[in-house]
Scaffold this active site. Structure first.
Site, PDB file in Angstrom:
ATOM      1  N   HIS A   1      -9.247  -3.883  -6.864  1.00 55.61           N
ATOM      2  CA  HIS A   1      -8.537  -5.007  -6.246  1.00 55.61           C
ATOM      3  C   HIS A   1      -7.114  -4.480  -6.095  1.00 55.61           C
ATOM      4  CE1 HIS A   1      -7.631  -9.595  -6.146  1.00 55.61           C
ATOM      5  NE2 HIS A   1      -6.483  -8.985  -5.907  1.00 55.61           N
TER       6      HIS A   1
ATOM      7  N   HIS B   1      -3.602  -3.400  -6.267  1.00 48.66           N
ATOM      8  CA  HIS B   1      -2.571  -3.767  -7.241  1.00 48.66           C
ATOM      9  C   HIS B   1      -1.495  -2.696  -7.269  1.00 48.66           C
ATOM     10  CE1 HIS B   1      -5.600  -1.402  -9.412  1.00 48.66           C
ATOM     11  NE2 HIS B   1      -4.613  -0.942 -10.156  1.00 48.66           N
TER      12      HIS B   1
ATOM     13  N   HIS C   1       1.550  -1.074  -9.765  1.00 49.69           N
ATOM     14  CA  HIS C   1       2.101  -0.954 -11.106  1.00 49.69           C
ATOM     15  C   HIS C   1       3.622  -0.941 -10.979  1.00 49.69           C
ATOM     16  CE1 HIS C   1      -1.782   0.424 -12.910  1.00 49.69           C
ATOM     17  NE2 HIS C   1      -1.985   0.903 -11.700  1.00 49.69           N
TER      18      HIS C   1
ATOM     19  N   HIS D   1      -8.503 -11.057  -2.262  1.00 47.57           N
ATOM     20  CA  HIS D   1      -9.090  -9.773  -2.636  1.00 47.57           C
ATOM     21  C   HIS D   1      -9.042  -8.761  -1.489  1.00 47.57           C
ATOM     22  CE1 HIS D   1     -11.703  -7.097  -5.020  1.00 47.57           C
ATOM     23  NE2 HIS D   1     -12.011  -6.644  -3.826  1.00 47.57           N
TER      24      HIS D   1
ATOM     25  N   ASN E   1      -2.642   2.950  -6.834  1.00 42.55           N
ATOM     26  CA  ASN E   1      -3.681   3.969  -6.845  1.00 42.55           C
ATOM     27  C   ASN E   1      -4.786   3.599  -5.868  1.00 42.55           C
ATOM     28  OD1 ASN E   1      -2.567   5.598  -8.939  1.00 42.55           O
ATOM     29  ND2 ASN E   1      -3.296   4.131 -10.457  1.00 42.55           N
TER      30      ASN E   1
ATOM     31  N   CYS F   1      -9.383 -10.820  -9.551  1.00 45.19           N
ATOM     32  CA  CYS F   1      -9.619 -12.134  -8.932  1.00 45.19           C
ATOM     33  C   CYS F   1      -9.724 -13.199 -10.017  1.00 45.19           C
ATOM     34  CB  CYS F   1     -10.912 -12.123  -8.117  1.00 45.19           C
ATOM     35  SG  CYS F   1     -10.779 -11.326  -6.509  1.00 45.19           S
TER      36      CYS F   1
ATOM     37  N   CYS G   1     -14.821  -9.497 -10.020  1.00 44.00           N
ATOM     38  CA  CYS G   1     -13.566  -8.755  -9.945  1.00 44.00           C
ATOM     39  C   CYS G   1     -12.608  -9.295 -11.014  1.00 44.00           C
ATOM     40  CB  CYS G   1     -12.944  -8.869  -8.550  1.00 44.00           C
ATOM     41  SG  CYS G   1     -11.268  -8.206  -8.485  1.00 44.00           S
TER      42      CYS G   1
END
Ligand code: DGP
Length: 113
Positions: A98, A100, A102, A46, A87, A7, A4
């Site tokens: 993973h 996240h 923005h 994760h 997303n 990670c 990942c």
């Protein structure tokens, strides 16, 4: 080896321009920015995507939202404003699996989401 990408950034195994981090979260500059300021914020732990956010504890979820505001502030975005997006899945075009967020800012953004 963990394959990942995020990670590996959190572990310091891959380089990234980190703007803010603590024991549980990391904010770094997106490699393909969609705005003059484009941060990616991740939990170190994760989780595949937002659809699995319940895998984080209630405390982690609460601290993650505060971390987002802190990261945006450190990037100088509080006074002018910013957009926060996450997303999940194919239709959103999620490309890194993973969780996240923005953070986009630094200019007047498009009115289309
Ligand atoms: P998403 O499409 O929501 O999964 O966004 C993934 C984002 O991650 C995308 O804007 C590009 C960014 N990204 C992918 N790989 C890397 C990397 O190795 N380093 C950095 N800094 N950003 C990356």
């Amino acid at each position: 080896m963990n394959d990942c990408i995020f990670c590996r950034i959190a572990e310091g195994e891959l380089p990234a321009q980190i703007v803010f981090q603590d024991d549980d979260f990391v904010a770094f500059i997106d490699i393909a920015p969609k705005a003059p300021v484009h941060l990616v914020v991740i939990p170190r732990r994760h989780v595949d995507s937002f659809a699995q956010v319940a895998e984080l504890s209630a405390d982690e979820r609460a601290r993650m939202t505060v971390f987002l505001t802190e990261a945006a502030d450190r990037a100088g975005l509080t006074s002018t404003g910013y957009r926060v997006v996450t997303n999940h899945g194919a239709n959103s075009r999620q490309s890194v699996f993973h969780l996240h967020w923005h953070i986009l800012g630094g200019a007047l953004l498009s009115d289309s989401m």
